[in-house]
Write a protein that holds these residues in place. Structure first.
Motif, PDB file in Angstrom:
ATOM      1  N   ALA A  66       0.835  -1.202   0.000  1.00  0.00           N
ATOM      2  CA  ALA A  66       0.000   0.000   0.000  1.00  0.00           C
ATOM      3  C   ALA A  66       0.868   1.249   0.000  1.00  0.00           C
ATOM      4  O   ALA A  66       1.989   1.247   0.508  1.00  0.00           O
ATOM      5  CB  ALA A  66      -0.926   0.014   1.217  1.00  0.00           C
ATOM      6  N   ILE A  67       0.321   2.312  -0.590  1.00  0.00           N
ATOM      7  CA  ILE A  67       0.970   3.620  -0.583  1.00  0.00           C
ATOM      8  C   ILE A  67       0.046   4.614   0.106  1.00  0.00           C
ATOM      9  O   ILE A  67      -1.143   4.695  -0.214  1.00  0.00           O
ATOM     10  CB  ILE A  67       1.290   4.108  -2.014  1.00  0.00           C
ATOM     11  N   TYR A  68       0.602   5.336   1.061  1.00  0.00           N
ATOM     12  CA  TYR A  68      -0.088   6.454   1.714  1.00  0.00           C
ATOM     13  C   TYR A  68       0.590   7.741   1.257  1.00  0.00           C
ATOM     14  O   TYR A  68       1.826   7.805   1.218  1.00  0.00           O
ATOM     15  CB  TYR A  68       0.045   6.372   3.234  1.00  0.00           C
ATOM     16  N   TYR A  69      -0.177   8.759   0.932  1.00  0.00           N
ATOM     17  CA  TYR A  69       0.427  10.069   0.688  1.00  0.00           C
ATOM     18  C   TYR A  69      -0.558  11.153   1.099  1.00  0.00           C
ATOM     19  O   TYR A  69      -1.769  10.988   1.008  1.00  0.00           O
ATOM     20  CB  TYR A  69       0.865  10.249  -0.765  1.00  0.00           C
ATOM     21  N   GLU A  70       0.015  12.271   1.572  1.00  0.00           N
ATOM     22  CA  GLU A  70      -0.794  13.389   2.079  1.00  0.00           C
ATOM     23  C   GLU A  70      -0.987  14.446   1.003  1.00  0.00           C
ATOM     24  O   GLU A  70      -0.063  14.773   0.256  1.00  0.00           O
ATOM     25  CB  GLU A  70      -0.099  14.007   3.295  1.00  0.00           C
ATOM     26  N   ASN A  71      -2.197  14.957   0.919  1.00  0.00           N
ATOM     27  CA  ASN A  71      -2.507  16.015  -0.045  1.00  0.00           C
ATOM     28  C   ASN A  71      -3.609  16.896   0.520  1.00  0.00           C
ATOM     29  O   ASN A  71      -4.698  16.419   0.818  1.00  0.00           O
ATOM     30  CB  ASN A  71      -2.936  15.412  -1.391  1.00  0.00           C
ATOM     31  N   GLU A  72      -3.288  18.183   0.694  1.00  0.00           N
ATOM     32  CA  GLU A  72      -4.260  19.164   1.181  1.00  0.00           C
ATOM     33  C   GLU A  72      -4.896  18.749   2.505  1.00  0.00           C
ATOM     34  O   GLU A  72      -6.104  18.871   2.704  1.00  0.00           O
ATOM     35  CB  GLU A  72      -5.358  19.387   0.128  1.00  0.00           C
ATOM     36  N   SER A  84      -8.909   1.855  -2.463  1.00  0.00           N
ATOM     37  CA  SER A  84      -8.421   3.216  -2.699  1.00  0.00           C
ATOM     38  C   SER A  84      -9.400   4.185  -2.060  1.00  0.00           C
ATOM     39  O   SER A  84     -10.583   4.190  -2.392  1.00  0.00           O
ATOM     40  CB  SER A  84      -8.293   3.494  -4.197  1.00  0.00           C
ATOM     41  N   GLU A  85      -8.917   5.001  -1.131  1.00  0.00           N
ATOM     42  CA  GLU A  85      -9.818   5.917  -0.437  1.00  0.00           C
ATOM     43  C   GLU A  85      -9.047   7.069   0.207  1.00  0.00           C
ATOM     44  O   GLU A  85      -7.838   6.989   0.408  1.00  0.00           O
ATOM     45  CB  GLU A  85     -10.604   5.172   0.640  1.00  0.00           C
ATOM     46  N   TRP A  86      -9.777   8.137   0.483  1.00  0.00           N
ATOM     47  CA  TRP A  86      -9.221   9.270   1.228  1.00  0.00           C
ATOM     48  C   TRP A  86      -9.576   9.117   2.698  1.00  0.00           C
ATOM     49  O   TRP A  86     -10.650   8.634   3.033  1.00  0.00           O
ATOM     50  CB  TRP A  86      -9.793  10.585   0.708  1.00  0.00           C
ATOM     51  N   MET A  87      -8.684   9.513   3.566  1.00  0.00           N
ATOM     52  CA  MET A  87      -8.926   9.431   5.009  1.00  0.00           C
ATOM     53  C   MET A  87      -8.381  10.676   5.690  1.00  0.00           C
ATOM     54  O   MET A  87      -7.454  11.318   5.185  1.00  0.00           O
ATOM     55  CB  MET A  87      -8.296   8.151   5.585  1.00  0.00           C
ATOM     56  N   ASP A  88      -8.979  11.007   6.818  1.00  0.00           N
ATOM     57  CA  ASP A  88      -8.548  12.191   7.557  1.00  0.00           C
ATOM     58  C   ASP A  88      -7.211  11.982   8.263  1.00  0.00           C
ATOM     59  O   ASP A  88      -6.474  12.937   8.505  1.00  0.00           O
ATOM     60  CB  ASP A  88      -9.607  12.590   8.593  1.00  0.00           C
TER      61      ASP A  88
END
Length: 332
Positions: A66-72, A84-88
């Motif tokens: 898995a890849i985690y990356y931060e954006n905004e 594949s999902e966005w998380m806080d």
């Protein structure tokens, strides 16, 4: 003689071990170089993320990567199993630890890998690499189901992880720039629309119709008030210059073109002309047109922006006043 033979055998053993290590290091290094070359040929952010995952799976295996990356301010999660999902916030404590400490971490897995095969290693670990660029960590790569016996991959996979971090960081930065630019344009459009609505409202109360003519493309905009001065709804008159020519007296059209030419040549500061236009009910209305030409840096006129005002009543009052003066003088 026996001691010399034993010494030679020991030296031969050490040489074989060193040769095996060199072969293994060469193979691992070749793998890392191959991985870097593979990801460098990828175009498009989504392709890069998916390609990095597939490259790692194909090269070193594992049950899930898995890849985690931060954006905004949010974290995007993508793995090889299709999630594949966005998380806080990061949902994995080991990944949190790796990101916070900017370091590689591992832990032994309690359950056997779902890809475990008879005769293959039974002890597995989870590895987490931080994605770091210029001293700043913006994500992490988590590899699950990694055989402990393959721990030597860790050192040689570092170049690939570092290179992948650079590629991802570049693409994430571009996405952020594009997002900021898009939001700025979107906000500007809202501001323009709001300003236009306010202007239209002000002109409506002032009973002035707005027109905006692009002198380069010949495209023109007539506001709803502009059209209502002639008794038309907004959809009954096209935003085309020929509509103004059609509804205006020919001699007034000619005079207007002459005045516009004088403004474009710098002989006049602004356009101001009175002309008659045909109302929807068949009568002629007197229109006062005032406009200014917008020039570019080369001194070329690019736009003509102005207003129309119905001065029919004013003209009638002027005529009535003149007639009254004539009668008064004739009596006196």
């Amino acid at each position: 003689m026996s001691e010399q033979l034993d010494s030679l055998r020991e030296e031969n053993r050490r040489l074989k071990e060193r040769l095996n290590r060199l072969r293994k290091e060469k193979a691992d290094l070749h793998m890392a170089v191959t991985l870097v070359n593979q990801v460098s040929s990828t175009v498009g952010f989504k392709n890069v993320v998916g390609h990095i995952l597939q490259i790692l799976v194909g090269a070193i295996g594992g049950s899930n990567i898995a890849i985690y990356y931060e954006n905004e301010g949010q974290w995007k999660y993508t793995d090889t199993l299709g999630r594949s999902e966005w998380m806080d916030a990061i949902d994995d404590p080991l990944v949190q630890k790796s990101v916070a400490n900017k370091s590689f971490f591992k832990k032994k897995e309690e359950h056997k890998s779902s890809l475990a095969i008879s005769g293959f290693p039974k002890t597995y670990e989870t590895w987490v690499y931080p994605l770091e660029v210029h001293g700043s960590v913006f994500g992490a790569v988590r590899l699950q189901g990694m055989a402990v016996e393959h721990a030597h991959y860790r050192d040689n996979i570092d170049p690939f992880i570092h290179y992948s971090a650079l590629v991802l960081y570049h693409d994430v930065s571009n996405i952020q720039k594009l997002t900021h630019a898009y939001n700025a344009v979107k906000q500007s459009r809202k501001d323009v629309e709001r300003s236009k609505e306010q202007l239209d409202l002000a002109l409506k109360f002032a009973n002035q119709g707005l027109f905006d003519w692009d002198l380069k493309t010949n495209k023109i905009y007539f506001s709803p008030v502009w059209k209502s001065l002639l008794g038309y709804d907004d959809n009954e008159i096209k935003n085309e210059l020929s509509e103004w020519e059609r509804l205006t007296k020919p001699e007034d059209v000619k005079a207007s073109w002459q005045m516009l030419a004088q403004v474009l040549e710098g002989k006049r500061d602004s356009f101001e002309q009175e002309f008659k236009m045909l109302h929807k009910d068949g009568r002629w209305v007197d229109i006062l047109s005032r406009a200014n030409v917008i020039f570019n840096e080369r001194g070329q006129g690019t736009r003509l922006v102005g207003t129309h005002v119905d001065i029919t009543k004013l003209k009638k009052m002027e005529r009535d006043l003149r007639e009254s003066e004539i009668k008064y003088r004739s009596i006196m």
